[in-house]
Design a protein around this motif. Sequence first.
Motif, PDB file in Angstrom:
ATOM      1  N   GLY A  52       1.038  -1.274  -0.085  1.00 14.50           N
ATOM      2  CA  GLY A  52       0.261   0.084  -0.077  1.00 14.50           C
ATOM      3  C   GLY A  52       1.338   1.283   0.377  1.00 14.50           C
ATOM      4  N   GLY A  55       1.815   2.207  -3.623  1.00 12.29           N
ATOM      5  CA  GLY A  55       1.150   2.423  -4.151  1.00 12.29           C
ATOM      6  C   GLY A  55       0.205   1.050  -4.759  1.00 12.29           C
ATOM      7  N   VAL A  57      -1.624  -1.852  -3.613  1.00 10.38           N
ATOM      8  CA  VAL A  57      -2.896  -1.825  -3.904  1.00 10.38           C
ATOM      9  C   VAL A  57      -3.281  -0.827  -1.766  1.00 10.38           C
ATOM     10  CG1 VAL A  57      -2.265  -4.663  -3.597  1.00 10.38           C
ATOM     11  CG2 VAL A  57      -1.834  -3.192  -1.140  1.00 10.38           C
ATOM     12  N   TRP A  58      -4.479  -1.029  -2.721  1.00  4.08           N
ATOM     13  CA  TRP A  58      -5.016  -0.166  -0.907  1.00  4.08           C
ATOM     14  C   TRP A  58      -6.215  -1.208  -0.494  1.00  4.08           C
ATOM     15  CZ3 TRP A  58     -10.283   1.064  -1.410  1.00  4.08           C
ATOM     16  CH2 TRP A  58     -11.312   1.291  -2.972  1.00  4.08           C
ATOM     17  N   TYR A  66      -8.662  -6.294  -0.048  1.00  2.00           N
ATOM     18  CA  TYR A  66      -7.260  -4.936  -1.051  1.00  2.00           C
ATOM     19  C   TYR A  66      -7.662  -5.432  -2.341  1.00  2.00           C
ATOM     20  CZ  TYR A  66      -5.665  -5.266   3.764  1.00  2.00           C
ATOM     21  OH  TYR A  66      -5.418  -4.996   5.496  1.00  2.00           O
ATOM     22  N   HIS A  69      -4.118  -1.282  -6.385  1.00  2.00           N
ATOM     23  CA  HIS A  69      -4.506   0.379  -7.428  1.00  2.00           C
ATOM     24  C   HIS A  69      -4.437   0.270  -8.863  1.00  2.00           C
ATOM     25  CE1 HIS A  69      -3.376   4.550  -7.029  1.00  2.00           C
ATOM     26  NE2 HIS A  69      -2.396   4.727  -7.815  1.00  2.00           N
ATOM     27  N   ASP A  71      -4.381   2.802 -11.619  1.00  2.45           N
ATOM     28  CA  ASP A  71      -3.150   2.986 -12.088  1.00  2.45           C
ATOM     29  C   ASP A  71      -2.328   1.699 -12.649  1.00  2.45           C
ATOM     30  OD1 ASP A  71      -2.261   5.181 -13.731  1.00  2.45           O
ATOM     31  OD2 ASP A  71      -0.557   5.233 -12.966  1.00  2.45           O
ATOM     32  N   ARG A  72      -2.150   1.551 -11.555  1.00  2.38           N
ATOM     33  CA  ARG A  72      -0.684   0.461 -11.727  1.00  2.38           C
ATOM     34  C   ARG A  72      -0.948  -0.539 -12.287  1.00  2.38           C
ATOM     35  NH1 ARG A  72       4.029   2.185 -10.004  1.00  2.38           N
ATOM     36  NH2 ARG A  72       3.728   3.354  -7.910  1.00  2.38           N
ATOM     37  N   HIS A  83     -11.505   3.376  -9.247  1.00  2.57           N
ATOM     38  CA  HIS A  83     -11.306   4.408  -9.387  1.00  2.57           C
ATOM     39  C   HIS A  83     -12.031   5.620  -8.619  1.00  2.57           C
ATOM     40  CE1 HIS A  83      -7.330   7.500 -10.403  1.00  2.57           C
ATOM     41  NE2 HIS A  83      -8.229   8.531 -11.116  1.00  2.57           N
ATOM     42  N   GLU A  86     -11.503   3.724  -4.732  1.00  2.00           N
ATOM     43  CA  GLU A  86      -9.757   4.274  -4.373  1.00  2.00           C
ATOM     44  C   GLU A  86     -10.222   5.583  -4.000  1.00  2.00           C
ATOM     45  OE1 GLU A  86      -5.550   3.151  -5.773  1.00  2.00           O
ATOM     46  OE2 GLU A  86      -6.795   2.504  -7.027  1.00  2.00           O
ATOM     47  N   ASN A 264      -6.314  13.492 -10.782  1.00  2.10           N
ATOM     48  CA  ASN A 264      -5.452  11.676 -10.990  1.00  2.10           C
ATOM     49  C   ASN A 264      -6.822  11.186 -11.865  1.00  2.10           C
ATOM     50  OD1 ASN A 264      -3.234  11.183  -8.801  1.00  2.10           O
ATOM     51  ND2 ASN A 264      -4.617  12.374  -7.850  1.00  2.10           N
ATOM     52  N   ASN A 266      -6.438   9.133 -14.490  1.00  2.75           N
ATOM     53  CA  ASN A 266      -6.191   8.163 -15.190  1.00  2.75           C
ATOM     54  C   ASN A 266      -6.624   7.725 -16.679  1.00  2.75           C
ATOM     55  OD1 ASN A 266      -4.952   5.582 -14.072  1.00  2.75           O
ATOM     56  ND2 ASN A 266      -6.693   4.729 -13.261  1.00  2.75           N
TER      57      ASN A 266
END
Length: 266
Positions: A52, A55, A57-58, A66, A69, A71-72, A83, A86, A264, A266
Amino acid sequence: MLERRVKTVRALERGLDVLIEVQTRKAASLHELHLATGLPKATLLRMLVTLGQKGLVWQRLADGAYLPHVDRVERAPVTSSSHIAEIASPHMKALSTRVAWPSVLAAPRLDHMEILETNSPLFKLDSAILGPVGVKLSYIHTATGRAYLAACGDAERDSIIDRLRPRNPPEGSEAELRQMLLQVRQRGYATRDPLLPWPDRSKQLVLRDGRRSMAVPIMVAGAPIATINVTWPGRRGADEAVVQRHLDALKATARAIGRALEMNPN
């Protein structure tokens, strides 16, 4: 010449295994990851915290799951549910420290609003249980739906109302609905009142659950993409008192989420 054998880093391997598992499942609980990887939960928690911080996982407030993320793993549009959730999640956590009652975040679908996130689990009250993620909410019988319907453009609003209109609507009922939405736009927030006659989803629940609610839109580039509410037991406060006490905090949270989404995209 013999190829030199290099040892792998076992801790890194395990961390990548956890990340891949989260990405594959799209959302995973700590227990699910424990069963899938065989790692102790305490070890998993340390790995997830590390992932986390990097950047990758969240953690969703609504159910503690869980998620990767966004954007990853994908270039999702700003309206991507993952998005939006998050980006909104930390702001909803902050809101829970300012307002005594829980909130849900919801986004529009064809004929309903869908809950994307809720801070309800942060409140240790039976009367504060909202959600879960995925629940469908009425456009016209919930503050959440009304806030979006009032804020969207005329063409979108007309299309949604066309989908919701019953076969034989009571005389004057559509004019009543549109007048109510106009009042919501003028005052800047929605509530569950007044009751409306159309038999849309959630109507019976709204009539019997004893809750009150207010909601505001989350705007990005001048258009609503979601809404956020505050819900409380009707016996614990009149609409006017709760609105006066907490509306500013709710609006500030909606603005903060909107700004974060604009920064952001994305």
